[in-house]
Design an enzyme around this catalytic site. Structure first.
Site, PDB file in Angstrom:
ATOM      1  N   LYS A  34      23.315 -36.541 -10.727  1.00 16.09           N
ATOM      2  CA  LYS A  34      22.693 -36.370  -9.279  1.00 16.09           C
ATOM      3  C   LYS A  34      23.863 -35.926  -8.471  1.00 16.09           C
ATOM      4  O   LYS A  34      25.175 -35.983  -8.910  1.00 16.09           O
ATOM      5  CB  LYS A  34      22.170 -37.588  -9.194  1.00 16.09           C
ATOM      6  CG  LYS A  34      20.836 -37.809  -9.659  1.00 16.09           C
ATOM      7  CD  LYS A  34      19.828 -38.763  -8.910  1.00 16.09           C
ATOM      8  CE  LYS A  34      18.621 -38.760  -9.577  1.00 16.09           C
ATOM      9  NZ  LYS A  34      17.597 -39.901  -8.988  1.00 16.09           N
ATOM     10  N   ARG A  76      17.429 -44.092 -17.011  1.00 16.14           N
ATOM     11  CA  ARG A  76      16.884 -42.641 -17.033  1.00 16.14           C
ATOM     12  C   ARG A  76      17.834 -41.446 -17.172  1.00 16.14           C
ATOM     13  O   ARG A  76      18.716 -41.285 -16.125  1.00 16.14           O
ATOM     14  CB  ARG A  76      15.949 -42.650 -15.782  1.00 16.14           C
ATOM     15  CG  ARG A  76      14.940 -41.365 -15.900  1.00 16.14           C
ATOM     16  CD  ARG A  76      13.991 -41.168 -14.817  1.00 16.14           C
ATOM     17  NE  ARG A  76      13.113 -40.104 -14.782  1.00 16.14           N
ATOM     18  CZ  ARG A  76      13.285 -38.925 -14.335  1.00 16.14           C
ATOM     19  NH1 ARG A  76      14.742 -38.800 -13.540  1.00 16.14           N
ATOM     20  NH2 ARG A  76      12.553 -38.035 -14.267  1.00 16.14           N
TER      21      ARG A  76
END
Length: 273
Positions: free
Chosen positions: A221, A255
């Site tokens: 991210k 995840r």
């Protein structure tokens, strides 16, 4: 802590991996990467072989400013992929990444066994009722607004306190409908600045006050690559570091795009215990 997936009790006291399979053309890291059945099957096989317990299939990009798509297009992306995976890997535990109750219902009909909702039920008033009827585990994420608007909704009185308040309300609403298996996701990158993401990770253990399994979605991210002044393609090492911190602070599910490296994080942190 256990969740029931297709009659299998999955013990989350040992952290598990959720492998990401985005079947979108515009996801921030792997958009458009899996266009053929062969590529999809190969990627799913790799993730399962490397230790993924769940495969998370998403057909709606939730990156900031992502284009909205019709529910029919999301269904056309997701349902054939779920059927394809289960035809090749009948025992695979598939999560569907959607905030739409119709997609959740049809994904369940196709064989998915977990609903992963970025909105915690806020973007579709029928979602919680649908999950309750399906009797499947439900991952509720913290987000404000929509992917189009979330970057403007970043003012908090107290970040972690506000997130905990959000979850207390969402958990109560889910329990009132009889939803048993709940997992929370604090939503790294959703309606949060880079600094707020690190504050959230620093105080991650406070989320254990919910007494629920916690999913950490940190993989590649912008909080990583913006801090390192690099790109999502070069953010694997940073992802590994932050995944390790999340595990030390109580994450039950990682995840991730990169299953092998995440599995190594779990194995090494488990040795410390």
């Amino acid at each position: 802590m256990t969740i029931n997936c297709k009659g299998n009790l999955i013990d989350l006291s040992t952290p598990k991996i959720m492998g990401i399979l985005n079947v979108t053309p515009d996801s921030f890291y792997d958009g458009g990467m899996y266009k053929s059945e062969k590529a999809i099957i190969s990627q799913v096989k790799n993730m399962l072989d490397q230790g993924a317990t769940f495969i998370d299939v998403g057909g709606y990009s939730s990156r900031p400013n992502a284009d909205d798509i019709l529910v029919e297009e999301e269904l056309a992306r997701v349902i054939p992929i779920i059927e394809l995976i289960l035809n090749e890997f009948p025992d695979a535990l598939i999560s569907v990444d959607t905030f739409r109750s119709l997609v959740a219902q049809k994904a369940f009909n196709a064989g998915a066994c977990i609903i992963n909702d970025i909105s915690g039920g806020h973007l579709d008033e029928n979602m919680l009722k649908t999950v309750a009827n399906l009797k499947v585990p439900y991952i509720m994420m913290h987000m404000r607004g929509t992917p189009k608007t979330m970057k403007t909704l970043i003012n908090y009185d107290d970040l972690v306190k506000d997130i905990l308040f959000y979850f207390s309300e969402r958990i109560a609403a889910a329990r009132d409908l009889g939803i048993v298996d709940l997992i929370i996701d604090p939503g790294f990158g959703f309606a949060k600045t880079v600094a707020q993401n690190y504050e959230l990770l620093k105080k991650f253990e406070l989320l254990k006050m919910t007494n629920l399994p916690i999913l950490a979605g940190l993989s590649r991210k912008s909080m990583i690559y913006k801090t390192l002044k690099t790109s999502s393609e070069d953010a694997l090492n940073g992802t590994t570091i932050l995944n390790t911190i999340a595990l030390q602070k109580g994450a039950s599910i990682l995840r991730v795009h990169d299953v092998k490296e995440a599995m190594e994080c779990i194995k090494l942190t488990q040795q410390l215990r």
